[in-house]
Design an enzyme around this catalytic site. Structure first.
Site, mmCIF file in Angstrom:
data_model
loop_
_atom_site.group_PDB
_atom_site.id
_atom_site.type_symbol
_atom_site.label_atom_id
_atom_site.label_comp_id
_atom_site.label_asym_id
_atom_site.label_seq_id
_atom_site.Cartn_x
_atom_site.Cartn_y
_atom_site.Cartn_z
ATOM 1 N N ARG A 1 0.831 -1.193 0.000
ATOM 2 C CA ARG A 1 0.000 0.000 0.000
ATOM 3 C C ARG A 1 0.870 1.249 0.000
ATOM 4 O O ARG A 1 1.796 1.380 0.795
ATOM 5 C CB ARG A 1 -0.915 0.034 1.224
ATOM 6 C CG ARG A 1 -1.720 1.341 1.220
ATOM 7 C CD ARG A 1 -2.943 1.298 2.020
ATOM 8 N NE ARG A 1 -3.682 2.563 1.865
ATOM 9 C CZ ARG A 1 -4.654 2.925 2.640
ATOM 10 N NH1 ARG A 1 -5.042 2.141 3.620
ATOM 11 N NH2 ARG A 1 -5.264 4.070 2.443
ATOM 12 N N ARG B 1 -6.895 1.313 -3.088
ATOM 13 C CA ARG B 1 -5.882 0.743 -2.197
ATOM 14 C C ARG B 1 -5.831 -0.762 -2.335
ATOM 15 O O ARG B 1 -6.849 -1.421 -2.488
ATOM 16 C CB ARG B 1 -6.126 1.134 -0.753
ATOM 17 C CG ARG B 1 -7.414 0.567 -0.194
ATOM 18 C CD ARG B 1 -7.973 1.413 0.876
ATOM 19 N NE ARG B 1 -8.445 2.641 0.274
ATOM 20 C CZ ARG B 1 -9.268 3.478 0.848
ATOM 21 N NH1 ARG B 1 -9.711 3.258 2.037
ATOM 22 N NH2 ARG B 1 -9.669 4.555 0.247
ATOM 23 N N ASP C 1 -6.496 -2.003 3.153
ATOM 24 C CA ASP C 1 -6.727 -1.038 4.221
ATOM 25 C C ASP C 1 -6.998 -1.861 5.468
ATOM 26 O O ASP C 1 -7.859 -2.745 5.451
ATOM 27 C CB ASP C 1 -7.944 -0.177 3.871
ATOM 28 C CG ASP C 1 -8.084 1.055 4.739
ATOM 29 O OD1 ASP C 1 -7.100 1.444 5.382
ATOM 30 O OD2 ASP C 1 -9.185 1.623 4.765
ATOM 31 N N ASP D 1 -7.991 -1.142 9.227
ATOM 32 C CA ASP D 1 -8.405 -0.112 10.184
ATOM 33 C C ASP D 1 -8.706 -0.737 11.538
ATOM 34 O O ASP D 1 -9.527 -1.655 11.627
ATOM 35 C CB ASP D 1 -9.668 0.602 9.699
ATOM 36 C CG ASP D 1 -9.407 1.591 8.588
ATOM 37 O OD1 ASP D 1 -8.267 2.092 8.498
ATOM 38 O OD2 ASP D 1 -10.342 1.870 7.816
#
Length: 160
Positions: free
Chosen positions: A85, A94, A97, A99
């Site tokens: 990334r 992307r 990701d 999170d």
């Protein structure tokens, strides 16, 4: 909180999307200090925020760990780097990701990390898979299911 320490949301809209999500989970848990206790199905969803890009695969995992919230965030960011990334455009395409959505009952607002994730209550593509693995989750004083009830989740579809 339930039988987990943290919930991590994963998303990808480049390349082999489902494989990237699966590989991120492998990387996150490979050292043994993050143990996977639940994984949602993969969901297809339209891009959010910046909508002129390919659709996403999203999933959530619940984990048990002795790491701190900041250490877990660092592991998420390192996993993103390992998968290639490069952050070039806010909410842009992307390869992965990762999170950190919730961490125990921690409420935190630092430059590096805000917990619970600051936009979790606005994103059906996060809440749908989160509710699959943590149906009793409470975020900012409300059940996650109550937050989801106020959103349009019609474009969040499980991939079988």
């Amino acid at each position: 909180m339930a039988d987990y320490d943290a919930v991590i949301g994963l998303g990808c809209n480049m390349g082999d999307k489902r494989a990237h999500v699966a590989r991120a989970i492998e990387i996150l848990t490979s050292a043994g200090d993050i143990r996977l206790v639940a994984r949602s199905r993969d969901y297809r969803s339209a891009a959010w925020g910046k909508t002129d890009q390919d659709w996403f695969v999203n999933a959530c995992i619940a984990v048990v760990t002795n790491l701190t919230a900041h250490e877990l965030l660092d592991r998420c960011l390192d996993t993103e780097r390992q998968l290639g990334r490069v952050r070039m455009e806010h909410w842009g395409p992307r390869v992965i990701d990762c999170d950190l959505l919730v961490f125990r009952d921690v409420h935190l607002n630092t430059q590096e990390l805000t917990l619970p994730h600051p936009r979790i209550t606005e994103r059906a593509f996060v809440l749908v898979p989160l509710l699959e693995i943590a149906p009793e989750a409470v975020i900012a004083g409300k059940r996650a299911s109550q937050w989801l009830a106020g959103l349009d989740a019609s474009d969040v579809v499980a991939i079988e």
